[in-house]
Design a protein around this motif. Structure first.
Motif, PDB file in Angstrom:
ATOM      1  N   ILE A 134       0.216  -0.902  -0.325  1.00  0.00           N
ATOM      2  CA  ILE A 134       0.351  -0.212   0.278  1.00  0.00           C
ATOM      3  C   ILE A 134       0.881   0.891  -0.317  1.00  0.00           C
ATOM      4  CG2 ILE A 134      -1.573  -1.061   1.183  1.00  0.00           C
ATOM      5  CD1 ILE A 134      -1.197   0.466   4.128  1.00  0.00           C
ATOM      6  N   ASP A 135       0.544   2.379  -0.886  1.00  0.00           N
ATOM      7  CA  ASP A 135       1.178   3.595  -0.537  1.00  0.00           C
ATOM      8  C   ASP A 135       0.163   4.756   0.089  1.00  0.00           C
ATOM      9  OD1 ASP A 135      -0.930   4.192  -2.411  1.00  0.00           O
ATOM     10  OD2 ASP A 135       0.335   4.347  -4.442  1.00  0.00           O
ATOM     11  N   ARG A 136      -0.422   4.323   0.477  1.00  0.00           N
ATOM     12  CA  ARG A 136      -0.600   5.471   1.873  1.00  0.00           C
ATOM     13  C   ARG A 136      -1.371   4.401   3.066  1.00  0.00           C
ATOM     14  NH1 ARG A 136      -5.974   7.790  -1.541  1.00  0.00           N
ATOM     15  NH2 ARG A 136      -6.896   5.670  -2.368  1.00  0.00           N
ATOM     16  N   GLN A 137      -1.705   4.970   4.687  1.00  0.00           N
ATOM     17  CA  GLN A 137      -1.482   4.911   5.395  1.00  0.00           C
ATOM     18  C   GLN A 137      -2.203   5.055   6.588  1.00  0.00           C
ATOM     19  OE1 GLN A 137       1.838   3.125   8.123  1.00  0.00           O
ATOM     20  NE2 GLN A 137       2.899   5.203   7.236  1.00  0.00           N
ATOM     21  N   LEU A 138      -2.863   4.891   7.363  1.00  0.00           N
ATOM     22  CA  LEU A 138      -4.165   5.829   8.661  1.00  0.00           C
ATOM     23  C   LEU A 138      -3.566   5.663   9.613  1.00  0.00           C
ATOM     24  CD1 LEU A 138      -6.349   7.766   8.203  1.00  0.00           C
ATOM     25  CD2 LEU A 138      -7.772   5.560   9.275  1.00  0.00           C
ATOM     26  N   ILE A 139      -2.965   7.210  10.134  1.00  0.00           N
ATOM     27  CA  ILE A 139      -1.930   6.778  11.367  1.00  0.00           C
ATOM     28  C   ILE A 139      -3.145   7.868  12.896  1.00  0.00           C
ATOM     29  CG2 ILE A 139      -0.078   6.138   9.816  1.00  0.00           C
ATOM     30  CD1 ILE A 139       0.419   9.779  10.835  1.00  0.00           C
ATOM     31  N   GLY A 140      -3.277   7.536  13.860  1.00  0.00           N
ATOM     32  CA  GLY A 140      -2.918   8.692  15.098  1.00  0.00           C
ATOM     33  C   GLY A 140      -1.820   9.404  14.619  1.00  0.00           C
ATOM     34  N   ILE A 141      -2.368  10.688  15.695  1.00  0.00           N
ATOM     35  CA  ILE A 141      -0.919  12.047  15.207  1.00  0.00           C
ATOM     36  C   ILE A 141      -1.672  12.327  16.830  1.00  0.00           C
ATOM     37  CG2 ILE A 141       0.066  12.127  13.103  1.00  0.00           C
ATOM     38  CD1 ILE A 141      -2.095  14.360  12.664  1.00  0.00           C
ATOM     39  N   ILE A 142      -0.791  12.792  16.972  1.00  0.00           N
ATOM     40  CA  ILE A 142      -1.319  13.957  18.475  1.00  0.00           C
ATOM     41  C   ILE A 142       0.074  15.085  18.371  1.00  0.00           C
ATOM     42  CG2 ILE A 142       0.481  12.857  20.063  1.00  0.00           C
ATOM     43  CD1 ILE A 142      -2.004  13.210  22.125  1.00  0.00           C
ATOM     44  N   MET A 143      -1.297  16.376  18.773  1.00  0.00           N
ATOM     45  CA  MET A 143       0.383  17.289  19.197  1.00  0.00           C
ATOM     46  C   MET A 143       0.615  16.899  20.754  1.00  0.00           C
ATOM     47  SD  MET A 143      -2.263  20.914  17.623  1.00  0.00           S
ATOM     48  CE  MET A 143      -1.090  21.832  18.214  1.00  0.00           C
ATOM     49  N   GLN A 144       2.208  18.202  19.930  1.00  0.00           N
ATOM     50  CA  GLN A 144       2.927  18.109  21.286  1.00  0.00           C
ATOM     51  C   GLN A 144       2.131  19.111  22.700  1.00  0.00           C
ATOM     52  OE1 GLN A 144       7.213  18.444  18.891  1.00  0.00           O
ATOM     53  NE2 GLN A 144       6.521  15.768  18.748  1.00  0.00           N
ATOM     54  N   VAL A 145       2.477  20.492  22.073  1.00  0.00           N
ATOM     55  CA  VAL A 145       2.497  21.497  22.578  1.00  0.00           C
ATOM     56  C   VAL A 145       0.090  21.906  22.251  1.00  0.00           C
ATOM     57  CG1 VAL A 145       3.961  22.423  22.171  1.00  0.00           C
ATOM     58  CG2 VAL A 145       2.472  23.133  20.642  1.00  0.00           C
ATOM     59  N   LYS A 146       0.016  22.891  23.028  1.00  0.00           N
ATOM     60  CA  LYS A 146      -2.056  23.066  23.525  1.00  0.00           C
ATOM     61  C   LYS A 146      -2.368  23.532  21.825  1.00  0.00           C
ATOM     62  CE  LYS A 146      -3.718  23.327  27.609  1.00  0.00           C
ATOM     63  NZ  LYS A 146      -4.781  23.591  27.597  1.00  0.00           N
TER      64      LYS A 146
END
Lengths: 172, 360
Positions: free
Chosen positions: B275-287
Motif C-alpha cells: 500500500i502506498d498510503r496509510q492511516l495513522i494516529g497523531i497527537i500534538m506536542q503542545v497545546k
C-alpha cells in the motif's frame, strides 16, 4: 468590569445543564412556537458600558488602554472554547488586523484588533482555562489589552444598541 | 424534507442546538459539547442514534449473503448475538460503508450509516439477487446508545427485570432480543455501554425514564470526539469508495480465507503490491487543535492530510487521524501557515476513560 445594564435574556427557565425547567408543559406546543421560545430564552447578554466591533469583539477603554474580548453572542455561536492563541506582547496592530485566534470545538476563529495599538497584557488564565471565554466572556474571559496609539475612543465602533441590532439581524 | 427521529421534540425541549446530519435534524449539543464528552468518559450519557439504518437480513441464505457482501467473515461469529464490525466493499476494494452485524441465526441485524442509506440499499439489492435472503429496512425502530462506566447500572435502573437479566448475560460485543427490544453491548465511544434498538414509542418512554434518572443527553458533537479518542473511523472522513480497508487501518477486519467476498481480488492485489498510503494516529506536542484537511509534512515534503482532528478533552491536546505516504521521519502539521510538530501514535488514544496510546 461594570454592571449588566441591558439583559436581553435571563435564563431563569433553564437548569444548569441548559435544559428548560418544567419542560413538560410545552410538550403539546407546535415545533415553530417551541423553536421561537428556545431562541428567545437563549438570546445573548450585552453590556452598555462597552463598545463593540461588527466582528463580535467587545472593547472597554480606560486611560488609553483597550481591554478586548469576544461577546456573549460570539462565544455562544462558537461553542466550547478549547484553546486561545494570544498575540505577542509588544507587537503592534492596526484596526482590523488579525490579532489572536480562538479555537472552539467547532472551528478556529480569528479575532480582529478593534483599535490601533501595542499589546501590553494577555490573559494568561486562558492558557489553562480557555472555557472562561464561554463562562465569563465580559469578565474573566477577556483576551488582551492594547495601549492605544490614539487614546480617543474610535468612532467606528458600535454602541450597545447598534450591536444588539446587529445580533438580532444575524439571527434571521 | 429533513427527517426527524422519534426523540426529535424531546431534543428541542432540552434546548439542543440542532443541525442537519445526512438529511436528519439532529442535536449537535445540548449546551456544552465538552461537558457532554466528559460526562460519558466519567459517568454515563445517552445518545439518540436513530438516524442510523437498521436492516433485518433474513432467510435460509442470509449468512451466505453476508459472507459474500462483507470483507469480515460473519461465519466466524459463534455465540448467539455476537456482533462484528466490517467494511462493505465495491469490486475495486473501496469502502461503500462500514457496518455492524449481529448474528441471530438464521437471521442477522445490520446497522449502517444514515448518510449511506440510499447507496447501501441499492448496492445490497443488487447483491442479494441469487440468494434466498430478504432485506428489510426497519424504519419502525429507534436506537438509543447508553455509554459510559455507569451505563449498565443506569440501564438496570430504567429497565424491567427481564431486560436487566438479558443484559447481565451479555458479553462485550454481544446482543440479544428481549421481547421486541434488541439489547447490545456495543458502542462508538471506547467506553462500556449499550446500544438499544427498540420501537419508536418505547424509545420515547425509555429516554424520558433516563432523563428522570438525571442521565445527560449527548449530542453528535461529543459523539465525534469520543469516537476519535477511541480511534474509530468515520465514513466520509477516514473511509470512502476510493479508499480500501488496507489504507484505512482496517486490515484486522478483513478475513481473506475461507470466504469469497466482493472486493477480495482487488485487496489481494493491493496487498501483494504494497500500500502506498496509510492511516495513522497523531497527537500534538503542545497545546492546540488539529482539524480535518490540515496538511501533514515529513521535513519539507507534504505526505498527506488529516482525515479527522479535534481537541481531545481527555488528553487536553490536539489529536487526529491522518492518511499519509509511508514515512519514517518526524511529522509536523501545518496550522495557519505554521508547521507544528506532532507525534505518531498507536491507536486508540483513549479506552475506558484513560489515555492508552503509545508513541510509534
Amino acid at each position: 468590569m461594570g454592571e449588566v445594564s441591558t439583559v436581553l435574556f435571563r435564563p431563569t427557565g433553564l437548569d444548569s445543564r441548559g435544559a428548560i425547567i418544567s419542560a413538560g408543559v410545552f410538550v403539546t406546543a407546535n415545533h415553530m412556537a417551541m423553536k421561537k421560545l428556545i431562541r428567545e430564552l437563549t438570546m445573548a447578554e450585552v453590556r452598555s458600558n462597552l463598545k463593540y466591533a461588527a466582528t463580535h469583539e467587545w472593547i472597554e477603554v480606560k486611560d488609553g488602554v483597550a481591554t478586548v474580548g469576544i461577546t456573549d453572542y460570539a462565544q455562544e455561536a462558537l461553542g466550547d472554547v478549547v484553546f486561545v492563541e494570544p498575540p505577542e506582547l509588544g507587537q503592534q496592530f492596526a484596526v482590523g488586523d488579525e490579532i489572536a485566534v480562538i479555537e472552539s470545538v467547532k472551528a478556529a476563529s480569528d479575532i480582529y484588533s478593534p483599535v490601533t495599538g501595542t499589546v501590553i497584557t494577555v490573559n494568561e488564565a486562558l492558557e489553562s482555562d480557555p472555557e472562561l471565554v464561554n463562562s465569563a466572556p465580559f469578565d474573566a474571559g477577556w483576551i488582551f489589552k492594547l495601549q492605544m496609539s490614539d487614546p480617543a475612543t474610535p468612532v467606528n465602533l458600535l454602541s450597545v444598541e447598534q450591536y444588539a441590532e446587529l445580533c438580532e439581524a444575524e439571527e434571521h | 424534507m429533513t427527517r426527524k427521529t422519534s426523540l426529535h421534540s424531546l431534543h428541542l425541549l432540552a434546548g439542543a442546538k440542532m443541525v442537519d446530519f445526512g438529511g436528519w435534524d439532529m442535536p449537535i449539543h445540548y449546551g456544552s459539547q465538552l461537558q457532554e464528552h466528559n460526562t460519558v468518559r466519567q459517568s454515563v450519557g445517552m445518545f439518540d442514534v436513530s438516524h442510523m439504518m437498521v436492516l433485518d437480513i433474513s432467510g435460509p441464505e442470509a449468512e451466505a449473503f453476508l459472507r459474500y457482501s462483507l470483507a469480515n467473515d460473519v461465519g466466524l461469529l459463534r455465540d448467539s448475538g455476537k456482533a462484528m464490525y466490517s467494511a462493505m466493499l465495491n469490486e475495486a476494494g473501496g469502502i461503500i460503508d462500514d457496518v455492524i452485524v449481529y448474528a441471530n441465526r438464521p437471521d442477522f441485524i445490520m446497522v449502517v450509516n444514515c448518510s449511506r442509506r440510499a447507496v447501501d440499499l441499492a448496492w445490497l439489492a443488487q447483491l442479494v439477487a441469487g440468494f434466498d435472503c430478504q432485506i428489510k429496512e426497519r424504519a419502525d425502530l429507534s436506537i438509543i446508545a447508553l455509554q459510559g462506566p455507569k451505563a449498565l447500572q443506569t440501564f438496570n435502573a430504567a429497565a424491567t427485570e427481564q431486560q436487566s437479566r438479558a443484559v447481565a448475560a451479555l458479553k462485550s460485543y454481544q446482543g440479544c432480543y428481549s421481547e421486541d427490544w434488541y439489547l447490545a453491548r456495543t458502542g462508538y465511544t471506547g467506553e462500556r455501554g449499550l446500544e438499544i434498538i427498540l420501537p419508536h414509542q418505547a424509545a420515547v418512554e425509555l429516554w424520558q425514564r433516563l432523563l428522570k434518572l438525571q442521565v445527560s443527553a449527548i449530542g453528535l458533537g461529543a459523539r465525534d470526539t469520543l469516537r476519535l479518542e477511541a480511534g474509530m473511523n468515520l465514513w466520509g472522513n477516514e473511509m470512502d469508495e476510493s479508499i480500501t480497508p488496507l489504507e484505512a487501518n482496517m486490515s484486522r477486519t478483513v478475513v481473506w480465507d475461507d470466504h469469497e467476498f466482493v472486493g477480495r481480488a482487488a485487496l489481494i492485489e493491493q496487498a501483494d503490491q504494497g500500500i502506498d498510503r496509510q492511516l495513522i494516529g497523531i497527537i500534538m506536542q503542545v497545546k492546540g487543535v488539529l482539524r480535518a484537511h490540515y496538511p501533514v509534512y515529513e521535513e519539507s515534503n507534504c505526505v498527506g492530510e488529516i482525515t479527522s482532528g479535534a481537541f481531545s478533552p481527555t488528553l487536553q491536546r490536539g489529536i487526529g487521524m491522518a492518511r499519509i505516504l509511508p514515512s519514517s521521519g518526524p511529522l509536523s502539521v501545518e496550522i495557519r501557515g505554521k508547521k507544528v510538530p506532532v507525534d505518531q501514535v498507536k491507536l486508540p488514544f483513549v479506552r475506558n476513560g484513560r489515555g492508552v496510546y503509545s508513541l510509534v
